[in-house]
Design a protein around this motif. Structure first.
Motif, short mmCIF file in Angstrom:
data_model
loop_
_atom_site.label_atom_id
_atom_site.label_comp_id
_atom_site.label_asym_id
_atom_site.label_seq_id
_atom_site.Cartn_x
_atom_site.Cartn_y
_atom_site.Cartn_z
N ILE A 23 0.87 -1.17 0.00
CA ILE A 23 0.00 0.00 0.00
C ILE A 23 0.90 1.21 0.00
O ILE A 23 1.77 1.34 0.85
CB ILE A 23 -0.90 0.05 1.25
CG1 ILE A 23 -1.74 -1.21 1.38
CG2 ILE A 23 -1.79 1.28 1.24
CD1 ILE A 23 -2.96 -1.27 0.53
N GLU A 289 -7.19 -3.25 -3.04
CA GLU A 289 -6.51 -2.56 -1.94
C GLU A 289 -6.68 -3.30 -0.62
O GLU A 289 -5.73 -3.45 0.14
CB GLU A 289 -7.06 -1.14 -1.79
CG GLU A 289 -6.66 -0.19 -2.90
CD GLU A 289 -7.46 1.12 -2.90
OE1 GLU A 289 -7.32 1.88 -3.86
OE2 GLU A 289 -8.23 1.33 -1.94
N GLN A 294 -1.61 -2.62 -4.37
CA GLN A 294 -1.71 -1.22 -4.73
C GLN A 294 -2.13 -1.13 -6.20
O GLN A 294 -1.32 -1.33 -7.09
CB GLN A 294 -0.35 -0.57 -4.50
CG GLN A 294 -0.20 0.82 -5.03
CD GLN A 294 -1.24 1.76 -4.46
OE1 GLN A 294 -1.76 1.57 -3.38
NE2 GLN A 294 -1.58 2.77 -5.24
#
Lengths: 526, 526
Positions: A23, A289, A294
């Motif tokens: 992330i 996510e 990502q």
């Protein structure tokens, strides 16, 4: 700056089969991060983890069951940092265990910034307190206005109430903004790590098991590309024109081999009690996510669909993880074991090198994936089961391979522990990753909102809870490759080639290929 | 305006299984089109086609082998209407057969504008002539400057040459622009039509054959959704959360059934001499266009990949058509027959109604597709072969179905003729399309640039050709569904349901399902 644009998690595993979990910080938060960043404290790596039992740490993973996914404040007001969903992160636990977490971030080569998180959390708590104080004040004012009062007093109260309302609205907006910032930063923090995981980069990974030995060839061996060309099994050239590099057509027996591998893998794994699934391959970006990938940004591995909020999956882990999103499972139904077949799509941004030739690293491939939802106390056990199934599958094909307990630096953010299988590829002249099994404990379930309600009477000992329902807990999730088809085709062609250019099909696959036992060179056109 | 934004071709077949073939006018050409549009002439539909032998018309389809795909002018200068590729359209033939083409456009409900094409072609010819005249003049001037001459004469010649060069550059730019406009307009013109195709809307389609009869069910039948729910075969609810409506998970025996159908279809069709393929599912947009689909625009059926020039395929017809793009095949290799398995992705923009429930119309599905590249004189023959294979496949499963010769109004732009198969779906209470077989003659090969060189000695009688190679011709392409999995699952579940809620698997599929002969309701949890 590099810190901001690169991935948060450890494990820039571009050269692995694993789909990179990470992330990133959105660029919109750049300014606030700079403003908040303070010097990173030096932490002695030896003090990095409280050595508790693996079960304990698994259960505690950034966690307590009481945290709700719902935002504590109203979603009114403009939100500059767009946060479409909230992970149920236990900030209090993070604050109380910051040394452990700081060491873990360092060990895992993550660029999560714990100090920013702690700082934001502190601000969040203060702001929340202030908001609560103002709300109470507003209620007092409202209470005062109930009875009969003089006009001038009423006027003063109305004015006071109005002022409070305005101030409150402004602070509530700040709180929403702060909550989002806190989420974005805290989502970068990787899962904690199993105490037995070796600390260091990929080279520190420890071999758990070695099966078989490299076959002794008495002739000049070919790599899979050469074999595929001579046996008329692939077409990379046409695919380069039609689609681009790293795309391919499978032809003739390669089609039968792919289908056989899929059928065989589904059949073998479902014998172990896994439910077969075929999944959507287009999913909402938010689900990507929540699984710890990502989907946006420069170096993303994820293809996005134009004019939509959808992505192509890089692995069936995403839609299978999502199948129980936002739900409370029955404890009696756990473990839920799935074996899912899907096509997978990856941009492979940044991938290069010789291992990228041919079928080794491609933009689209078929994969059969195992996935387990289980109780926290069982996840280490099922992790062992998954790697055992993988080892059994690859052994039965006659491959020479090793199983590795991957080091901290190679773990994606969601993984608590990861076992990789690397098989010998004679054409490549080295071991190549063919599968990966990860225990993600509650990292994904806290984002996907997947809980269960323990039915066990003994767990009803929480104080201060009304009603006689036990509180929910987050499930643990595990994923593991049963068969990543193109890499398996590389393995089979290179390992089972014969001097005459033919390739022998391993016994277990033959029933799925109409009894075909060997792929032979076609008669040349005269 | 609606004429501009809607599809060019006849056949807004949103309710069919067929992926809509169409090329739209780009909005950027709106102004020039309006400026050029003249009243559409009334054409007597009875004079619509020269009734020649089917072979003749097939060979002539907007065609002559001499047209080159290369643009006659340099690609310098700014090009306002972006045309990334050129179809080898025989404009001379169009001009010389305008009545036939106008009638065909009307019959096929196409909004191609023949008059615009003819007008642009006229302008193109004039401009080309003018450019050639100027080039010749420039050469004369250049020639004059070779010898010795007075400075003043040279000066005058230099000035003249400069003027010519400037004028030429300007006209060449106009020519590029005009060529692009002409391409865009002419690409909207649908393929000509087989003389036996019934004229009219979908309701005018003619039944070629009816196989079987509807099964007499002595109990209350369920539709596939109800059956799937009770047998735990699908999950549409979870897919709606993870991906959106019209997505689904297949579960348990439905997974085995899908795999069995794919394996069975590949095996049966490859027995007939078709080479198996597994194709890329991400392709360049230009390839989609060249196959006669419209990847951009408001109502497109095509998913595009963000920040790229790539699309998801709606059918394997696209990557299989593209596998021989820009190449000259050996006549001895024809026919090239492929059976391709791919996942297909469709936006289904504009689709609605009851037939959209459940698996009938979905965003993602597996399909086994047949595709043939052949000599022009053989395409009608192979069209019959393809529909015969389809009929054999569906008969062997015990389905009740009819085969239709689709009317002009239902044909996509590339199709010269199209046979649809509609099977009886008891839950739906009507026939539903399960497959489609199209002869696209040279419509796609003229866009994809796929030719062959006849090896036949007697064809070497082209005058004015140097060398002793025969001239190339465009191949014909045909495509046909072997098995569109979800619709087949609808058929099988609804037709072979039993009173106890179980579903019997047709004999031919059982070997591909580990011998499973019936899908039975699971034991209920107590």
């Amino acid at each position: 700056m590099l810190l901001i644009t690169s991935v948060c998690s450890g494990g820039m595993a571009f050269h692995g089969l694993s789909f990179v979990h990470s992330i990133c910080r959105p660029p919109s938060l750049l300014t606030s991060i700079k403003a908040l960043t303070v010097a990173f404290p030096t932490i002695n790596p030896r003090h990095r983890l409280l050595r508790r039992s693996p079960f304990d740490s698994a259960i505690r993973a950034l966690a307590s069951a009481a945290v709700s996914t719902a935002s504590p404040v109203s979603q009114e007001g403009k939100v500059s940092a767009k946060a479409q969903w909230k992970a149920a992160i236990d900030f209090k636990w993070i604050r109380d265990n910051k040394d452990v977490i700081a060491a873990n971030i360092m060990n895992r080569n993550s660029n999560a910034n714990l100090n920013v998180v702690l700082d934001l959390y502190e601000k969040f708590l203060n702001l929340q307190k202030e908001v609560e104080r103002l709300r109470a004040e507003r209620n007092i004012v409202a209470e005062k206005m109930r009875g009969k009062i003089e006009a001038s007093v009423r006027q003063a109260l109305v004015q006071e109430g109005k002022n409070l309302k305005e101030k409150l609205a402004s602070l509530e907006e700040d709180l929403v903004h702060l909550t989002d910032q806190l989420q974005q930063e805290a989502q970068c923090i990787p899962n904690i790590t199993h105490p037995n995981v070796p600390i260091g980069g990929e080279e520190s990974s420890v071999i758990r098991k070695m099966v078989g030995s490299p076959r002794e060839f008495t002739f000049n061996i070919k790599d899979h590309l050469e074999l595929g060309k001579e046996l008329d099994l692939f077409d990379f050239d046409a695919a380069a024109e039609v689609s681009g590099s790293k795309f391919y057509y499978l032809k003739n027996e390669a089609v039968l081999l792919e289908m056989a591998l899929i059928n065989w893998a589904i059949a073998e794994v479902s014998k172990q009690g896994f439910k077969p699934l075929i999944t959507p391959e287009i999913v909402r970006s938010s689900v990507v996510e929540k699984c710890g990938f990502q989907p946006r940004g420069q170096n993303t591995q994820v293809y996005s669909i134009e004019n939509s909020d959808h992505c192509l999956i890089g692995t069936a882990e995403i839609p299978v993880g999502g199948i129980h999103m936002d739900s409370i499972l029955l404890e009696a139904d756990l473990p839920l074991k799935y074996v899912a077949y899907s096509h997978c799509f990856r941009t492979e941004a940044g991938a290069a090198g010789t291992a990228s030739r041919g079928l080794y690293r491609v933009h689209q491939f078929s994969k059969v994936e195992m996935f387990i939802f289980c109780r926290p106390e069982d996840s280490n056990l099922y992790h062992e089961e998954l790697i055992a199934i993988e080892e059994e599958l690859f052994s039965s094909l006659g491959l020479h391979f090793k199983t590795l307990d991957m080091a901290t630096g190679d773990l994606g953010a969601p993984a608590y522990r990861k076992f990789d299988v690397e098989a010998w590829m004679p054409g490549l002249g080295r071991f190549g990753e063919i599968s990966s099994a990860s225990n993600c404990t509650d990292y994904q379930s806290r984002r996907l909102g997947i809980r269960f309600r323990p039915s066990d009477a003994s767990t009803i000992l929480k104080k201060g809870k009304s009603g006689n329902q036990t509180p929910t807990q987050f499930v643990h999730t595990l994923n593991a490759t049963a068969c990543a088809i193109p890499r398996m085709i590389v393995c089979l062609l290179e390992n089972f080639q014969e001097e005459d250019g033919s390739v022998v099909i391993p016994e277990p696959l033959r029933p799925y290929m109409g009894g075909l036992s060997v792929i032979s060179p076609k008669a040349k056109r005269i």
